[in-house]
Motif scaffolding. Structure first.
Motif, PDB file in Angstrom:
ATOM      1  N   ASP A  70       1.120  -1.440  -0.034  1.00 34.65           N
ATOM      2  CA  ASP A  70      -0.159  -0.158  -0.183  1.00 34.65           C
ATOM      3  C   ASP A  70       0.668   1.250  -0.202  1.00 34.65           C
ATOM      4  N   SER A  71       2.187   1.607   0.222  1.00 30.96           N
ATOM      5  CA  SER A  71       2.870   2.533  -0.022  1.00 30.96           C
ATOM      6  C   SER A  71       2.539   2.865  -1.431  1.00 30.96           C
ATOM      7  N   PRO A  72       2.403   3.608  -1.665  1.00 36.89           N
ATOM      8  CA  PRO A  72       2.345   5.112  -2.872  1.00 36.89           C
ATOM      9  C   PRO A  72       3.815   6.111  -3.584  1.00 36.89           C
ATOM     10  N   LEU A  73       4.197   5.447  -2.776  1.00 35.07           N
ATOM     11  CA  LEU A  73       6.086   5.925  -3.059  1.00 35.07           C
ATOM     12  C   LEU A  73       6.503   4.873  -4.662  1.00 35.07           C
ATOM     13  N   VAL A 101      11.235  11.323 -10.821  1.00 37.64           N
ATOM     14  CA  VAL A 101      10.649   9.593  -9.674  1.00 37.64           C
ATOM     15  C   VAL A 101       9.929  10.387  -8.476  1.00 37.64           C
ATOM     16  N   ALA A 102       8.251   9.769  -8.294  1.00 38.90           N
ATOM     17  CA  ALA A 102       7.721  10.380  -7.292  1.00 38.90           C
ATOM     18  C   ALA A 102       7.460   9.435  -6.161  1.00 38.90           C
ATOM     19  N   GLY A 103       7.890   9.877  -4.590  1.00 38.28           N
ATOM     20  CA  GLY A 103       8.464   9.922  -3.645  1.00 38.28           C
ATOM     21  C   GLY A 103       9.756   8.984  -3.268  1.00 38.28           C
ATOM     22  N   SER A 104      10.663   8.571  -3.689  1.00 38.82           N
ATOM     23  CA  SER A 104      11.716   8.540  -3.414  1.00 38.82           C
ATOM     24  C   SER A 104      12.642   7.883  -4.344  1.00 38.82           C
ATOM     25  N   ALA A 105      14.188   8.375  -4.075  1.00 38.98           N
ATOM     26  CA  ALA A 105      14.966   8.111  -4.993  1.00 38.98           C
ATOM     27  C   ALA A 105      15.842   7.018  -5.040  1.00 38.98           C
ATOM     28  N   ILE A 126       9.505  13.343  -6.739  1.00 33.62           N
ATOM     29  CA  ILE A 126       7.796  14.399  -6.732  1.00 33.62           C
ATOM     30  C   ILE A 126       7.096  14.055  -5.613  1.00 33.62           C
ATOM     31  N   PRO A 127       6.822  15.359  -5.043  1.00 34.54           N
ATOM     32  CA  PRO A 127       5.760  14.740  -3.833  1.00 34.54           C
ATOM     33  C   PRO A 127       5.033  13.330  -3.584  1.00 34.54           C
ATOM     34  N   VAL A 128       4.422  13.007  -2.667  1.00 34.77           N
ATOM     35  CA  VAL A 128       3.608  11.775  -2.186  1.00 34.77           C
ATOM     36  C   VAL A 128       2.629  12.165  -1.359  1.00 34.77           C
ATOM     37  N   GLU A 129       1.259  11.337  -1.389  1.00 34.75           N
ATOM     38  CA  GLU A 129       0.544  12.344  -0.130  1.00 34.75           C
ATOM     39  C   GLU A 129       1.000  10.922   0.730  1.00 34.75           C
ATOM     40  N   GLN A 133       0.603  13.645   4.671  1.00 30.32           N
ATOM     41  CA  GLN A 133       1.594  14.626   4.108  1.00 30.32           C
ATOM     42  C   GLN A 133       1.912  14.705   3.294  1.00 30.32           C
ATOM     43  N   ASN A 134       3.233  15.188   2.875  1.00 34.74           N
ATOM     44  CA  ASN A 134       3.618  15.358   1.631  1.00 34.74           C
ATOM     45  C   ASN A 134       5.459  14.329   1.920  1.00 34.74           C
ATOM     46  N   LEU A 135       5.247  14.032   0.798  1.00 36.03           N
ATOM     47  CA  LEU A 135       6.440  13.752   1.104  1.00 36.03           C
ATOM     48  C   LEU A 135       7.511  12.904  -0.769  1.00 36.03           C
ATOM     49  N   SER A 136       8.763  13.114   0.082  1.00 40.90           N
ATOM     50  CA  SER A 136       9.592  13.301  -0.718  1.00 40.90           C
ATOM     51  C   SER A 136      10.798  13.300  -0.841  1.00 40.90           C
ATOM     52  N   ALA A 137      11.980  12.248  -0.760  1.00 42.42           N
ATOM     53  CA  ALA A 137      12.989  11.982  -0.327  1.00 42.42           C
ATOM     54  C   ALA A 137      14.062  10.946  -0.865  1.00 42.42           C
ATOM     55  N   GLY A 138      15.285  11.380  -0.737  1.00 46.04           N
ATOM     56  CA  GLY A 138      16.624  10.762  -1.774  1.00 46.04           C
ATOM     57  C   GLY A 138      16.987  10.026  -1.465  1.00 46.04           C
TER      58      GLY A 138
END
Length: 203
Positions: A70-73, A101-105, A126-129, A133-138
């Motif tokens: 169920d991860s949005p990443l 990339v959406a969510g995480s590099a 690209i941030p995802v919910e 919360q909005n999340l985008s992580a290296g």
């Protein structure tokens, strides 16, 4: 496998990911790996892997949420384990350029050991919910042990490294237009020595 020249692995519209590594002492070096909304990962490092190197690749464009949970990443590079006794060990991710990339590099799913992430350019994620919360992580990781994150460039993302329940170090990285340098659980087991001014917030 190393590219001698201009090499592209284009798996858009095929199978959700471009490269799946299930090996010891494997190298993927010097490729361009494009993605789109049919792909959730550029490179996947599976639980059986040992001493895998993913280096000097350009990876971009993956925006499909992980269909396996169920991860949005989405992930430029994904490494994951199944348990404390079945996990990728001694992986090296270096010199890669990952963006769009959406969510995480780079994402380390549950259970990884002694991963080195160095000299990468991780930007414009690209941030995802996620949990409202909005999340985008290296770099995204959970239950990672002996993780070393050094000499990377993080830019235009919300969190440089999101590392709950993980242990390791961050040093010598640079940050530009990043909301949080490090987000982790308390007490932190990440030794942080990047040369930046920062506030610590706990909740």
């Amino acid at each position: 496998v190393s590219c001698d020249g201009d090499c592209t692995i284009d798996a858009r519209g095929v199978d959700g990911s471009a490269v799946v590594i299930e090996a010891a002492n494997a190298t993927l070096d010097g490729f361009t790996i494009p993605g789109d909304d049919t792909m959730y990962a550029g490179v996947i490092v599976t639980p059986s892997c040992t001493n895998v190197t993913v280096s000097n690749n350009t990876i971009y464009g993956m925006t499909l949420s992980n269909p396996g949970n169920d991860s949005p990443l989405s992930y430029g590079i994904l490494a994951y384990g199944n348990s404390q006794t079945e996990m990728p060990m001694f992986s090296t991710f270096s010199g890669n350029n990952i963006f769009g990339v959406a969510g995480s590099a780079i994402s380390l799913g549950d259970y990884t050991y002694a991963t080195t992430i160095s000299g990468n350019n991780l930007h414009d994620i690209i941030p995802v919910e996620f949990l409202g919360q909005n999340l985008s992580a290296g770099v995204q990781a959970q239950f990672a042990c002996e993780l070393a994150i050094s000499g990377n460039s993080f830019s235009n993302l919300i969190i440089a490294a999101n590392l709950p329940l993980s242990q390791g170090s961050m040093s010598g990285n640079t940050h530009s237009y990043v909301g949080s340098y490090l987000t982790t659980t308390s007490p932190s087991q990440i030794a942080f020595s990047d040369d930046v001014d920062y506030w610590t917030a706990q909740s």
